[in-house]
Design a protein around this motif. Structure first.
Motif, PDB file in Angstrom:
ATOM      1  N   LEU A  10       5.951  24.122 -12.264  1.00  9.82           N
ATOM      2  CA  LEU A  10       5.683  23.031 -13.201  1.00  9.82           C
ATOM      3  C   LEU A  10       6.611  21.876 -12.859  1.00  9.82           C
ATOM      4  CD1 LEU A  10       5.171  25.941 -14.641  1.00  9.82           C
ATOM      5  CD2 LEU A  10       4.881  24.565 -16.683  1.00  9.82           C
ATOM      6  N   ARG A  11       6.368  20.740 -13.485  1.00 10.96           N
ATOM      7  CA  ARG A  11       7.266  19.622 -13.206  1.00 10.96           C
ATOM      8  C   ARG A  11       7.406  18.717 -14.419  1.00 10.96           C
ATOM      9  NH1 ARG A  11       4.041  15.775 -14.377  1.00 10.96           N
ATOM     10  NH2 ARG A  11       2.337  15.131 -13.036  1.00 10.96           N
ATOM     11  N   PHE A  12       8.568  18.070 -14.476  1.00 14.36           N
ATOM     12  CA  PHE A  12       8.805  16.994 -15.435  1.00 14.36           C
ATOM     13  C   PHE A  12       9.046  15.763 -14.571  1.00 14.36           C
ATOM     14  CE2 PHE A  12      11.959  14.651 -18.172  1.00 14.36           C
ATOM     15  CZ  PHE A  12      11.031  14.253 -19.124  1.00 14.36           C
ATOM     16  N   ALA A  13       8.284  14.693 -14.838  1.00 17.06           N
ATOM     17  CA  ALA A  13       8.258  13.576 -13.885  1.00 17.06           C
ATOM     18  C   ALA A  13       8.493  12.241 -14.583  1.00 17.06           C
ATOM     19  CB  ALA A  13       6.915  13.578 -13.154  1.00 17.06           C
ATOM     20  N   PRO A  14       9.692  12.019 -15.096  1.00 21.80           N
ATOM     21  CA  PRO A  14       9.938  10.758 -15.819  1.00 21.80           C
ATOM     22  C   PRO A  14      10.080   9.552 -14.882  1.00 21.80           C
ATOM     23  CG  PRO A  14      11.957  12.033 -15.659  1.00 21.80           C
ATOM     24  CD  PRO A  14      10.883  12.873 -15.036  1.00 21.80           C
ATOM     25  N   SER A  15       9.848   8.391 -15.434  1.00 21.51           N
ATOM     26  CA  SER A  15      10.066   7.136 -14.706  1.00 21.51           C
ATOM     27  C   SER A  15      11.379   6.525 -15.190  1.00 21.51           C
ATOM     28  CB  SER A  15       8.927   6.152 -14.979  1.00 21.51           C
ATOM     29  OG  SER A  15       7.722   6.710 -14.517  1.00 21.51           O
ATOM     30  N   PRO A  16      12.288   6.228 -14.273  1.00 22.28           N
ATOM     31  CA  PRO A  16      13.607   5.703 -14.692  1.00 22.28           C
ATOM     32  C   PRO A  16      13.576   4.208 -14.994  1.00 22.28           C
ATOM     33  CG  PRO A  16      13.558   6.040 -12.329  1.00 22.28           C
ATOM     34  CD  PRO A  16      12.222   6.486 -12.825  1.00 22.28           C
ATOM     35  N   ILE A  46      11.432  12.242  -9.830  1.00 21.01           N
ATOM     36  CA  ILE A  46      11.740  10.894 -10.304  1.00 21.01           C
ATOM     37  C   ILE A  46      10.611   9.955  -9.858  1.00 21.01           C
ATOM     38  CG2 ILE A  46      13.400   8.983 -10.143  1.00 21.01           C
ATOM     39  CD1 ILE A  46      14.548  11.415 -11.632  1.00 21.01           C
ATOM     40  N   GLU A  47       9.912   9.375 -10.817  1.00 14.82           N
ATOM     41  CA  GLU A  47       8.742   8.534 -10.506  1.00 14.82           C
ATOM     42  C   GLU A  47       9.134   7.059 -10.580  1.00 14.82           C
ATOM     43  OE1 GLU A  47       5.137   9.971 -12.426  1.00 14.82           O
ATOM     44  OE2 GLU A  47       5.158  11.528 -10.890  1.00 14.82           O
ATOM     45  N   ASP A  48       9.663   6.578  -9.473  1.00 17.47           N
ATOM     46  CA  ASP A  48      10.252   5.231  -9.454  1.00 17.47           C
ATOM     47  C   ASP A  48       9.561   4.303  -8.469  1.00 17.47           C
ATOM     48  OD1 ASP A  48      11.065   6.610  -7.241  1.00 17.47           O
ATOM     49  OD2 ASP A  48      13.138   5.929  -7.288  1.00 17.47           O
ATOM     50  N   SER A 199       0.091   3.618  -6.242  1.00 17.93           N
ATOM     51  CA  SER A 199       0.009   3.377  -7.684  1.00 17.93           C
ATOM     52  C   SER A 199       0.422   4.693  -8.333  1.00 17.93           C
ATOM     53  CB  SER A 199      -1.434   3.078  -8.084  1.00 17.93           C
ATOM     54  OG  SER A 199      -2.204   4.252  -7.905  1.00 17.93           O
ATOM     55  N   TYR A 200       0.592   4.672  -9.648  1.00 20.98           N
ATOM     56  CA  TYR A 200       0.897   5.914 -10.362  1.00 20.98           C
ATOM     57  C   TYR A 200      -0.102   7.020  -9.983  1.00 20.98           C
ATOM     58  CZ  TYR A 200       0.347   9.284 -14.062  1.00 20.98           C
ATOM     59  OH  TYR A 200       0.159  10.456 -14.732  1.00 20.98           O
ATOM     60  N   HIS A 201      -1.415   6.685 -10.045  1.00 23.48           N
ATOM     61  CA  HIS A 201      -2.444   7.707  -9.818  1.00 23.48           C
ATOM     62  C   HIS A 201      -2.327   8.338  -8.426  1.00 23.48           C
ATOM     63  CE1 HIS A 201      -4.424   6.513 -13.468  1.00 23.48           C
ATOM     64  NE2 HIS A 201      -4.711   5.314 -13.027  1.00 23.48           N
ATOM     65  N   SER A 203       0.289   8.356  -6.225  1.00 19.19           N
ATOM     66  CA  SER A 203       1.537   9.092  -5.995  1.00 19.19           C
ATOM     67  C   SER A 203       1.532  10.440  -6.703  1.00 19.19           C
ATOM     68  CB  SER A 203       2.732   8.295  -6.517  1.00 19.19           C
ATOM     69  OG  SER A 203       2.817   7.088  -5.852  1.00 19.19           O
ATOM     70  N   VAL A 204       1.022  10.440  -7.925  1.00 19.76           N
ATOM     71  CA  VAL A 204       1.120  11.665  -8.720  1.00 19.76           C
ATOM     72  C   VAL A 204       0.279  12.796  -8.106  1.00 19.76           C
ATOM     73  CG1 VAL A 204      -0.685  11.465 -10.500  1.00 19.76           C
ATOM     74  CG2 VAL A 204       1.539  12.224 -11.149  1.00 19.76           C
ATOM     75  N   VAL A 205      -0.895  12.474  -7.576  1.00 17.48           N
ATOM     76  CA  VAL A 205      -1.699  13.557  -6.990  1.00 17.48           C
ATOM     77  C   VAL A 205      -1.114  14.000  -5.649  1.00 17.48           C
ATOM     78  CG1 VAL A 205      -3.860  12.964  -8.161  1.00 17.48           C
ATOM     79  CG2 VAL A 205      -3.442  12.063  -5.906  1.00 17.48           C
ATOM     80  N   THR A 217       2.125  19.683 -17.147  1.00 16.27           N
ATOM     81  CA  THR A 217       2.297  19.564 -18.606  1.00 16.27           C
ATOM     82  C   THR A 217       2.634  18.111 -18.886  1.00 16.27           C
ATOM     83  OG1 THR A 217       4.582  20.233 -18.223  1.00 16.27           O
ATOM     84  CG2 THR A 217       3.101  21.917 -19.041  1.00 16.27           C
ATOM     85  N   ARG A 218       1.818  17.463 -19.685  1.00 15.98           N
ATOM     86  CA  ARG A 218       2.080  16.049 -20.010  1.00 15.98           C
ATOM     87  C   ARG A 218       1.444  15.722 -21.349  1.00 15.98           C
ATOM     88  NH1 ARG A 218      -2.213  13.949 -15.700  1.00 15.98           N
ATOM     89  NH2 ARG A 218      -0.514  13.776 -14.215  1.00 15.98           N
ATOM     90  N   GLY A 219       1.824  14.576 -21.908  1.00 18.01           N
ATOM     91  CA  GLY A 219       1.355  14.183 -23.235  1.00 18.01           C
ATOM     92  C   GLY A 219      -0.157  13.928 -23.281  1.00 18.01           C
ATOM     93  N   ASP A 221      -1.619  11.510 -24.398  1.00 18.44           N
ATOM     94  CA  ASP A 221      -1.959  10.125 -24.054  1.00 18.44           C
ATOM     95  C   ASP A 221      -2.318   9.986 -22.582  1.00 18.44           C
ATOM     96  OD1 ASP A 221       0.718  10.807 -23.475  1.00 18.44           O
ATOM     97  OD2 ASP A 221       1.354   8.713 -23.505  1.00 18.44           O
ATOM     98  N   MET A 222      -2.000  11.006 -21.766  1.00 20.52           N
ATOM     99  CA  MET A 222      -2.309  10.899 -20.348  1.00 20.52           C
ATOM    100  C   MET A 222      -3.490  11.770 -19.952  1.00 20.52           C
ATOM    101  SD  MET A 222       1.499  10.745 -18.959  1.00 20.52           S
ATOM    102  CE  MET A 222       1.043  10.121 -17.394  1.00 20.52           C
ATOM    103  N   GLU A 223      -4.152  12.318 -20.956  1.00 16.68           N
ATOM    104  CA  GLU A 223      -5.264  13.224 -20.652  1.00 16.68           C
ATOM    105  C   GLU A 223      -6.386  12.497 -19.898  1.00 16.68           C
ATOM    106  OE1 GLU A 223      -6.459  15.586 -23.951  1.00 16.68           O
ATOM    107  OE2 GLU A 223      -8.220  16.382 -22.904  1.00 16.68           O
TER     108      GLU A 223
HETATM  109  N1  GLU Z   1       6.040   9.204 -14.755  1.00 12.59           N
HETATM  110  C1  GLU Z   1       5.151   9.274 -15.859  1.00 12.59           C
HETATM  111  C2  GLU Z   1       5.868   8.753 -17.112  1.00 12.59           C
HETATM  112  O1  GLU Z   1       7.073   8.740 -17.168  1.00 12.59           O
HETATM  113  C3  GLU Z   1       4.640  10.678 -16.165  1.00 12.59           C
HETATM  114  C4  GLU Z   1       3.912  11.260 -15.017  1.00 12.59           C
HETATM  115  C5  GLU Z   1       3.034  12.462 -15.251  1.00 12.59           C
HETATM  116  O2  GLU Z   1       3.318  13.339 -16.080  1.00 12.59           O
HETATM  117  O3  GLU Z   1       2.060  12.564 -14.531  1.00 12.59           O
HETATM  118  O4  GLU Z   1       5.187   8.355 -18.034  1.00 12.59           O
END
Ligand code: GLU
Length: 285
Positions: A10-16, A46-48, A199-201, A203-205, A217-219, A221-223
């Motif tokens: 799993l991963r947690f991927a915050p943007s700084p 780290i999603e920067d 872009s976010y899309h 990089s994330v894939v 696992t994500r909120g 709002d990102m479904e």
């Molecule tokens: N980096 C994104 C954010 O901080 C989340 C990325 C993801 O869960 O796919 O909102």
């Protein structure tokens, strides 16, 4: 299809781009708990890619806050700003499939011509530049006009046919369910722009596949964004993880917490004497 990995990752991927708040704490704690329930590992990424808004001090803040919450992850941490060449290669694959086209529209032009809104409420791009003459495309690119490269959703969908993804919930150990993806409701999304080959899309894939992520696992709002992600996974021949969308932590007015709305950060709460247990109690199970 979900990956056939023996060990869940799993991963947690915050943007700084600011300090973490209670919403991030909930997502992180849930991710580490889900990894434990599944007998797997949670990674940090780290999603920067937004090099203007992301700052090294916020990266340090992420490490500090997560360690304070008692969360640990294997090193090295994947950092997206180290990987622009990898995203550029993925973009080139889409380009070779003839699925990207240059768009020269300004925000104002898009807002004026928009064909409704996308699931995030942004103006839906009406495809203005999709039919630009090749000669004009080349001329404007050579002139150095500001440009974004958009995914031709119609052509992309025609390549892959019906799209589904796998969801688990309310808890991550529940039985998987299949959902249909509807990328067309996003219009022709931007995947690259002048000076930023991703872009976010995109990089994330690319990164979920590179890290062998089995469960995202994500909120909630990102479904809806998953529509685009599963489309890109199919186009780039990448595995599709299992998705779990968790509830959002809301403020007193029922709004999602956000750095931009001045939500109190974990660092602020810590300074006021909060403990990690206070945070866990505040966000709930
Ligand atoms: N980096 C994104 C954010 O901080 C989340 C990325 C993801 O869960 O796919 O909102």
């Amino acid at each position: 299809m979900p990956q056939n990995s023996s060990k869940p990752i799993l991963r947690f991927a915050p943007s700084p781009n600011g300090r973490l708040h209670l919403g991030h704490a909930y997502s992180a704690v849930l991710t580490w708990r889900a990894a434990a329930q599944l007998g797997g590992t949670a990674l940090l990424r780290i999603e920067d890619i937004d090099t203007e808004r992301c700052k090294p001090e916020f990266v340090d803040g992420i490490y500090e806050d997560l360690h304070w919450l008692g969360l640990n992850w294997p090193e090295p941490v994947m950092v997206q700003s180290d990987r622009f060449d990898i995203y550029a290669r993925a973009g080139n694959r889409l380009r070779h499939l003839n699925l990207l086209y240059p768009c020269f529209c300004s925000r104002a032009e898009i807002a004026a011509a928009a064909d409704g809104t996308d699931p995030d409420g942004a103006p839906l791009y009406p495809g203005t530049c999709k039919h630009l003459h090749r000669g004009e495309q080349i001329e404007r690119l050579q002139r150095g006009d500001p440009v974004q490269f958009r995914l031709d959703i119609e052509a992309a969908k025609a390549r892959v046919g019906m799209l589904t993804f796998t969801v688990v919930g309310p808890v991550v150990t529940d039985r998987p369910q299949i959902r249909y993806a509807r990328p067309e409701r996003w219009g022709d999304v931007v995947l690259q722009r002048k000076g930023t080959p991703t872009s976010y899309h995109l990089s994330v894939v690319v990164d979920d596949a590179a890290q062998g992520i089995t469960h995202v696992t994500r909120g909630r709002d990102m479904e809806a964004a998953t529509d685009i992600h599963v489309l890109l996974q199919m186009l780039l021949s990448l595995p599709s993880p299992i998705y779990h969308f968790h509830r959002l932590i809301l403020d007193d007015e029922g709004r999602k917490l956000a750095k931009s709305k001045g939500s109190e950060s974990l660092a602020d709460l810590r300074a006021k004497g909060w403990t990690p247990d206070d945070v866990r109690r505040a966000v709930g199970p």
